[in-house]
Design an enzyme around this catalytic site. Structure first.
Site, short mmCIF file in Angstrom:
data_model
loop_
_atom_site.label_atom_id
_atom_site.label_comp_id
_atom_site.label_asym_id
_atom_site.label_seq_id
_atom_site.Cartn_x
_atom_site.Cartn_y
_atom_site.Cartn_z
N GLU A 23 10.40 -4.67 4.53
CA GLU A 23 10.70 -6.20 4.56
C GLU A 23 10.12 -5.97 2.78
O GLU A 23 11.05 -7.11 1.75
CB GLU A 23 9.76 -6.77 5.11
CG GLU A 23 9.77 -6.90 6.56
CD GLU A 23 8.63 -6.15 7.50
OE1 GLU A 23 8.80 -4.92 6.49
OE2 GLU A 23 8.45 -6.65 8.54
N GLY A 58 -5.58 -1.70 5.45
CA GLY A 58 -4.23 -2.86 4.44
C GLY A 58 -5.26 -4.41 4.29
O GLY A 58 -5.14 -4.90 3.95
N ARG A 59 -5.37 -4.20 5.78
CA ARG A 59 -6.10 -5.72 6.08
C ARG A 59 -7.71 -6.00 5.63
O ARG A 59 -7.67 -7.02 5.80
CB ARG A 59 -5.76 -5.70 7.90
CG ARG A 59 -6.47 -5.07 8.41
CD ARG A 59 -6.13 -5.32 10.08
NE ARG A 59 -6.82 -3.91 10.69
CZ ARG A 59 -5.94 -2.72 10.51
NH1 ARG A 59 -4.97 -2.90 10.40
NH2 ARG A 59 -6.40 -1.81 11.92
N HIS A 67 -4.02 -33.13 17.45
CA HIS A 67 -2.92 -34.25 18.05
C HIS A 67 -1.61 -32.76 18.25
O HIS A 67 -0.63 -33.70 18.65
CB HIS A 67 -2.54 -34.82 16.90
CG HIS A 67 -3.38 -36.05 16.61
ND1 HIS A 67 -3.07 -37.31 16.94
CD2 HIS A 67 -4.21 -36.01 15.31
CE1 HIS A 67 -4.88 -38.04 16.37
NE2 HIS A 67 -5.33 -36.80 15.53
N LYS A 103 0.79 -1.11 -0.15
CA LYS A 103 0.01 -0.30 -0.13
C LYS A 103 0.77 1.19 0.15
O LYS A 103 0.47 2.21 -0.69
CB LYS A 103 -0.83 -0.25 1.08
CG LYS A 103 -1.58 1.06 1.44
CD LYS A 103 -2.92 1.09 2.74
CE LYS A 103 -3.74 2.81 2.59
NZ LYS A 103 -4.39 2.34 3.82
N GLU A 118 -4.18 -6.51 15.22
CA GLU A 118 -4.45 -4.99 14.45
C GLU A 118 -5.72 -4.56 14.39
O GLU A 118 -5.69 -3.21 14.71
CB GLU A 118 -3.60 -5.53 13.42
CG GLU A 118 -2.95 -4.35 12.41
CD GLU A 118 -2.43 -4.55 11.57
OE1 GLU A 118 -0.54 -5.12 11.40
OE2 GLU A 118 -2.49 -4.49 10.00
N LYS A 156 9.16 -0.96 14.28
CA LYS A 156 9.41 -0.33 12.89
C LYS A 156 10.80 0.96 12.86
O LYS A 156 11.70 0.67 12.41
CB LYS A 156 8.47 -0.20 12.14
CG LYS A 156 7.80 -0.97 10.56
CD LYS A 156 6.73 -0.72 10.41
CE LYS A 156 5.86 -1.36 9.75
NZ LYS A 156 4.56 -0.40 9.15
O1 F6P Z 1 1.89 -4.29 9.93
C1 F6P Z 1 1.56 -3.36 9.57
C2 F6P Z 1 1.14 -3.40 8.35
O2 F6P Z 1 0.89 -1.56 7.53
C3 F6P Z 1 -0.42 -3.20 8.20
O3 F6P Z 1 -1.17 -3.08 8.25
C4 F6P Z 1 -0.08 -3.98 6.80
O4 F6P Z 1 -0.63 -4.28 6.16
C5 F6P Z 1 1.35 -4.08 6.41
O5 F6P Z 1 1.93 -3.41 7.26
C6 F6P Z 1 1.89 -3.81 5.17
O6 F6P Z 1 1.99 -2.48 4.66
P1 F6P Z 1 2.05 -2.02 3.24
O7 F6P Z 1 1.05 -2.96 2.33
O8 F6P Z 1 2.00 -0.72 2.87
O9 F6P Z 1 3.82 -2.98 2.25
#
Ligand code: F6P
Length: 529
Positions: A202, A256-257, A373, A196, A342, A497
């Site tokens: 990452e 995002g979620r 199990h 987003k 979240e 972060k």
């Molecule tokens: O975990 C925090 C967050 O902001 C989530 O809400 C989001 O889905 C994720 O990081 C990834 O963010 P982006 O889509 O901006 O890479």
């Protein structure tokens, strides 16, 4: 202050909780032979059974009063009108607009672009830089830009198109990308960089490493044919070197979620075909309609929210196991961890005050029967009280003779055993009948009275999956209203972060170790030596 705290229904629920401390589910079933029909609900051909929860119709009625007191209908209207109900980020919350029958122009345009792109990839019109067709798609994203499409791709494994494999890479641990790339050939591989913000550490690191892998095998110019992006930050996509024509937009009003329905769903649409993806949108739309128009006592998302509120705030049960008896739904617990924890894992309410009550419980789980199990021992005989949520599917998506009946028998057996338990005298009688040692009786006793919900779906297809995910989205919405918290921000993930950003140059040896606590300094030293 949360308006529901001063409502008579909240006080009544407190009294009901005292009553239920002394009442067992066995007794509740004995007192009310119609308990199952009184506490189960049907929607389409779904069945939601709440009769094994430690509650009754009175409790649901009081929760219905809280729904009015919290003005859930008003909040739904504000969401649908695009008001900035995510007040801490100054944003509207409009993921529902992504699945309308007649979506707004900007949404329709992106959906049309997704459809055309999927058709091109599937028909072999979109080819790699060397003219080879695409056989493998790698989605690079994390959190909401990963969990939704990853979970749905697994859930709809029975619908996957042949000749196109879809992979997901999320973790900044190089093992994730390296092990994925190990089996891929660059000429046949398409990367989707999904973020987003297009700043997530990452995702950016994985995207850079994937680009280097591709460019070293082919050349830098090949990147254009092998990378597309999904983002709200199209300027950053262009800066990364991805052609804006190959970028799929979404908007800041999609959390995002909650973004699976947007172009974040592109890897899923590639995996199952755009038409199937559209069926999933239709399923979500059907659930939206149900949620918007149904009174709370029949409203599935509301009922699930009521159960969580009751268990958490009145019975003190702060952990919930999500137990899909569907291997294909194996990633649902992980998906719900983000969606629920979240969204609702917060202690500051909409007025900036600390809540005087517990909010989101811990969500975890594994598909059945595997979990049986592993951790079910604790569920049955441990000291901790957990709420369980069983999700079963009547018709197998992979119908192998002899499997489905065993799966369902296990599912129903577990909720029955949790609820019914086995008294010590029953255990003794069984041991005596078997001629076994009576001293084993305490070990073979099950306290029972352990609450669970069972949701029975007719089948797992794109439509039903869409409705299932929307069910949980709306449940989160209702709980946000009842708990008087903003379910749409996530400041809690920012702090870590920020610290990681400060530690990175220290780890890389580019900055002296300092300004951190002694434990962290010690760990950094140990890595630098
Ligand atoms: O975990 C925090 C967050 O902001 C989530 O809400 C989001 O889905 C994720 O990081 C990834 O963010 P982006 O889509 O901006 O890479």
């Amino acid at each position: 202050m949360n308006p529901i705290l001063s409502s008579p229904a909240w006080q009544e629920l407190g009294r009901e909780a005292e009553r239920w401390q002394a009442l067992t589910l066995r007794e509740a079933f004995a007192h009310d032979p119609a308990r199952f029909s009184r506490l189960s609900r049907r929607w389409r051909d779904w069945l939601l059974d709440l009769s094994k929860q430690r509650l009754d119709a009175r409790i649901l009625a009081f929760c219905g009063e809280l729904w009015s007191q919290a003005d859930v209908p008003g909040w739904i209207a504000r969401m649908r009108a695009g008001e900035t109900i995510n007040h801490t980020e100054g944003r509207a919350v409009l993921h529902i607009a992504l699945r309308e029958a007649q979506p707004r122009a900007e949404v329709a345009a992106v959906l049309a672009k997704m459809r055309a792109f999927c058709a091109d990839v599937h028909a072999g019109r979109w080819r790699g830089a060397t003219g080879e067709p695409i056989t493998d798609v790698v989605n690079i994203g994390i959190g909401g830009s990963d969990l939704g499409p990853r979970m749905a791709t697994q859930a709809l494994a029975a619908y996957r198109l042949p000749h196109l494999r879809v992979h997901y890479v999320a973790n900044v641990d190089g093992a994730d990308l390296a092990t994925t790339l190990a089996s891929l050939r660059p000429e046949h591989t398409l990367f989707i960089v999904a973020s987003k913000t297009f700043t997530t550490q990452e995702t950016m690191q994985n995207a850079l490493s994937a680009r280097a892998w591709l460019a070293s095998a082919l050349n830098e110019a090949a990147v254009a044919r092998h990378f597309v992006a999904v983002s709200t930050a199209l300027d950053k996509v262009a800066a990364f070197g991805i052609d804006p024509a190959h970028a799929f937009a979404f908007w800041e009003w999609v959390g995002g979620r909650f973004s699976l329905w947007s172009a974040i769903g592109l890897p899923l649409a590639l995996a199952i075909g755009y038409e199937r993806f559209a069926e999933m949108l239709a399923g979500a739309r059907a659930m939206d309609e149900h949620f918007f128009t149904t009174p709370p006592d029949e409203n599935l998302p509301a009922l699930l929210a009521f159960v969580d509120l009751w268990n958490t705030d009145f019975l003190g049960i702060c952990t919930r196991a999500v137990l899909p008896y569907s291997h294909s739904l194996g990633l649902l617990p992980r998906y719900l961890q983000q969606l629920e924890m979240e969204s609702l894992g917060k202690r500051i309410d909409r007025d900036g005050e600390e809540t005087a009550y517990a909010t989101q419980s811990i969500v975890w789980g594994e598909p059945g029967t595997n979990g049986q199990h592993a951790f079910y021992q604790l569920l049955h005989q441990g000291t901790l009280s957990a709420a369980c949520e069983f999700i079963a599917v009547r018709k197998a998506d992979f119908p192998l003779a002899g499997h489905q009946e065993k799966l369902l028998a296990n599912c129903f057996a577990q909720s029955a055993a949790l609820m019914w338990g086995k008294s010590e005298s029953e255990a003794r009688a069984e041991l005596a009948a078997a001629g076994a040692q009576a001293s084993l009786a305490p070990y073979k006793t099950f306290p029972g009275n352990r609450p669970s919900t069972t949701l029975l779906l007719p089948r797992l297809d794109p439509f039903e999956l869409g409705a299932l995910i929307a069910l949980y989205e709306h449940k989160v919405f209702v709980l946000g209203c009842l708990w008087h918290i903003n379910a749409f921000d996530q400041w809690g993930v920012e702090y870590g972060k920020e610290i990681a950003g400060r530690l990175l140059p220290m780890l890389e040896g580019k900055a002296p170790i300092g300004g951190v606590d002694p434990s962290t300094a010690g760990l950094l030293e140990a890595c630098r030596q």
